[in-house]
Scaffold this motif. Sequence first.
Motif, short mmCIF file in Angstrom:
data_model
loop_
_atom_site.label_atom_id
_atom_site.label_comp_id
_atom_site.label_asym_id
_atom_site.label_seq_id
_atom_site.Cartn_x
_atom_site.Cartn_y
_atom_site.Cartn_z
N SER A 192 -6.19 1.87 -6.27
CA SER A 192 -6.52 0.92 -5.21
C SER A 192 -5.79 -0.40 -5.39
CB SER A 192 -8.03 0.68 -5.18
OG SER A 192 -8.46 0.12 -6.42
N GLN A 193 -5.14 -0.61 -6.54
CA GLN A 193 -4.43 -1.85 -6.80
C GLN A 193 -3.15 -1.58 -7.59
OE1 GLN A 193 -7.79 -3.90 -8.80
NE2 GLN A 193 -7.61 -5.48 -7.22
N GLY A 231 -5.94 -9.10 -3.38
CA GLY A 231 -6.69 -7.92 -3.77
C GLY A 231 -5.84 -6.68 -3.98
N GLN A 232 -4.56 -6.72 -3.62
CA GLN A 232 -3.69 -5.56 -3.80
C GLN A 232 -3.22 -5.44 -5.25
OE1 GLN A 232 -3.33 -3.44 -1.15
NE2 GLN A 232 -4.71 -4.97 -0.21
N LYS A 259 0.82 -1.22 0.00
CA LYS A 259 0.00 0.00 0.00
C LYS A 259 0.85 1.27 0.00
CE LYS A 259 -4.14 -1.97 2.18
NZ LYS A 259 -5.02 -1.98 3.37
N LYS A 271 -4.09 -5.84 -9.56
CA LYS A 271 -5.11 -5.93 -10.61
C LYS A 271 -5.03 -7.27 -11.33
CE LYS A 271 -5.45 -0.99 -11.74
NZ LYS A 271 -5.22 0.04 -12.79
#
Length: 906
Positions: free
Chosen positions: A262-263, A300-301, A252, A303
């Motif tokens: 977000s990714q 989920g981090q 992050k 794409k």
Amino acid sequence: MSDPSVTAMGIIGTQDLTEELLADIMSKLSIVFPTLDLEPTRKLLEAKIGLSMSSGEGLSSREHDPWVADVKASIKWTYWDAYVKQLQSQGFTGPILRVLDDDTDNILTECGNPSLLEPWRVQGLVMGDVQSGKTGNYCGLINKAADAGYKVIVLLTGTIEELRSQSQERMDEGFVGQDSNDLIAGIRKKVIGAGRFRELTIPNVLTSVNFDFLTANQRSLNGIPLQNLSQPVLLVMKKNMTPLKRLIEFLKSQPGMQQGSSQLDLPFLLLDDEADNASVNAKKDEDPAKINSLIRDLLGQFKRSTYVGYTATPFANVFINPDPDRNDLFPSNFIYSLKAPNSYIGASSMFSDDGAQRHQLINLDDAADYFPEKHTKDHTVDGLPPSLQEAVGTYLLSCAIRDLRDEALKHRSMLINVSRFTDVQSKIADIVENHLYSLVNDIRQYLAADEIWTRHNRLTQLHQLYELHYAECGFSWDVIRLQLHDSVASVKVLTINQKTEAENKLNYRQYKNTDKGRRVIAVGGMTLSRGLTLEGLCVSYFYRHSKAYDTLLQMARWFGYRPGYDDLCRVWMDEEAQVWFTRISEAVAELRSDLRHMYINRLPPSRFGIRVKSHPDLLLVTAKNKMRNAADVELSASFSNTLIETTALLRGPEANERNVSATRDFVAKLGAPETVGKRFEWKEVDASAVATYLSAMSISALNQGFIPDARTGEQPLVSFIKEKRIAKLEKWVVCVVQGQGAEAESIKINECSDATITPRKRLRSFEIPRLSNSATVRINKHRLGDASDERIGLDPTEQDKAEERWREHVANDASAGKSIPGSAYRSVRSAPLLVIHLLEPAGEDSASKRKFASIDQIGTDLLVAVSLSFPRYEETEATQVTYRVNKVYMSTLGILEDETADEHTD
């Protein structure tokens, strides 16, 4: 000077090793190494002659286009080529390397294409046997993924640091090419492993042999964002909340995420070793377990991400909710089944009747008094069973023999697994250590002396063990006793569990370049059962009571490869555990057969999940996984292509008389049979008559197929037969088989005239009940019928078809046994079969001198058991048999033993 074995492997390359090629190689080596003893090299190579292996098979959802074949010629396989050369230097030959290349291509094809820029998510599962080489496969996959363009690669190991460290060390050798400890510290020293075979190409690492992911580790990237790195990043991490949270926070903090995305837009590969351990959600879907939740968060981090689980026990993984909206880890895109080479020692080679390694099994029958089934953490260990003392002595002898054989592998290990409690493990280790100290001291002082050793009991017992196990090892007792102290003086007793201090860990790596390697007797429980490899394991002592298939399989660290010393390996195990391992191997073999059937018919992974959940032999595994939040659960089973036998029989006279009476009435109503050899057969028997007969029988609920409904008490299987839901099951073949026992006077078979025939009973050995008032008695090894029973009712064409299919299967799977199992005949069956067994207790086995239950102990000289063989039929919701089971039933069978873990368990 070069190693002659490395030179030999360079000559072999990708060729198949034959006797002719071996002779040519040895001739060349004698020229290159004129002063060296080349016999160890010859023995090493001879073990590889005839080695064969087949590519795996898998199920695919086909949601993604295959892509590897299109780009294989254009990709520069820098990492992969170096890895292959590294494996060649370790002795891997052409057949194994070709299959590894094929398998990793097939798995990578199912993974997401890293060159595609649109978002994608792929989830899959790779199945392999315990200790069969899954690490080598996923190391190969990592190398190919790095070449193909994956930028971030995470390998999740088990839950303990020692396993993570061991896995990191293997990745350093097979992929990184340098010591990760040095790379984390910013030091680039000499190359190792695969790094020796490539030019200046080193991946980035954020973990090391010594440390899991720490925030400080990112300094090794010199402040360069992940998006700007030219080489991929590898992290080898354990399934622990702290490092996983650190990694997510690190991701992050990357520039792309800080700028509002977000990714991360990088292709990400997450490999989950031992994927059924800690990764599977053990709580409700809306409140997932922490590790499961963190793995989902990690995926989920990115794409573009691929998740691939690796496991030998996929039972828990297919119980994951497949609903895509749940966002869980169900292998919705692919399931791939690896095959082991013919050199692999697995369940079938050890536990089948004709198994090539059956000689390894030693019956253990004296441990119950020392390690009771229901003991607690406070259990007092008063001493060692004689069998455990024998196992320790045998291990010491094996060390000397292997040294005399001049094995390249110097590590020598023994396993002791008798308790799940860490406190008890420590007590056992202390007593073993005292025993070892005294024994080695006697060996040091007296064994080399020609006459003195015969005056010492411990040493004469060693001699007896030599005569019993190793008289044919190639060395005389006098040669071994002179070698023994040098081989065993360095043996250490270690307790291996989650409380083990750093200085007492296995640490094979630290002893890699020593003359003797690491020589250990490892005492432990589950920590030894989850991916951790005991190098050079030769002797195992196993006394555990779990009957959960996934738990038992993982405990079997004695499976694997034992080149040059498989004749020395021994496994002490009680009869009941041997039975459960036999059933496991049969159930897993059937599942693999089902997967092949689905593969041929191009079915998706979800169908395999359904089959595992409904396999009758796996009902209790299913129940265990469902019983996290309920006192009783509802299960669905399919009996398609399945054999059900009643191997647990009621002892009471009332139950026995009822079974004899029901059998007498049933065969009388069937009329005159067709006599085939010693069998009496009836065909076209209506299913309702079969159901009525089974209903009249008193059948123990310990037989899984006859589990009673927890609420109604009825047996769902009998109701299923009676209801005739499937046309293929409306008409049955019924058979009464005969044996070598006395006549069953109370049973009469009608002939065409008014005459009757009295059938002869089959002799079967029964286990002596542990409790004198036990309601049931079990058939030894839980083997009721013979494989030949499955031929009953088949015409010659069907038998030929079954045998031809099995020959094709053996040709396709190098690890399959040569004897045709009953399941091969069952697969071509067109009508269901009921076999009635009239049994007479055989009593003591004079050949093995083993004691079995006598007629007096059982209470009758005639017991009735049945086998039901179901043909393959289409499986739908309407053909499922529904069971309800509760925790009381599960606890009675010992299935929930490992579910009561606390801080004192391993």
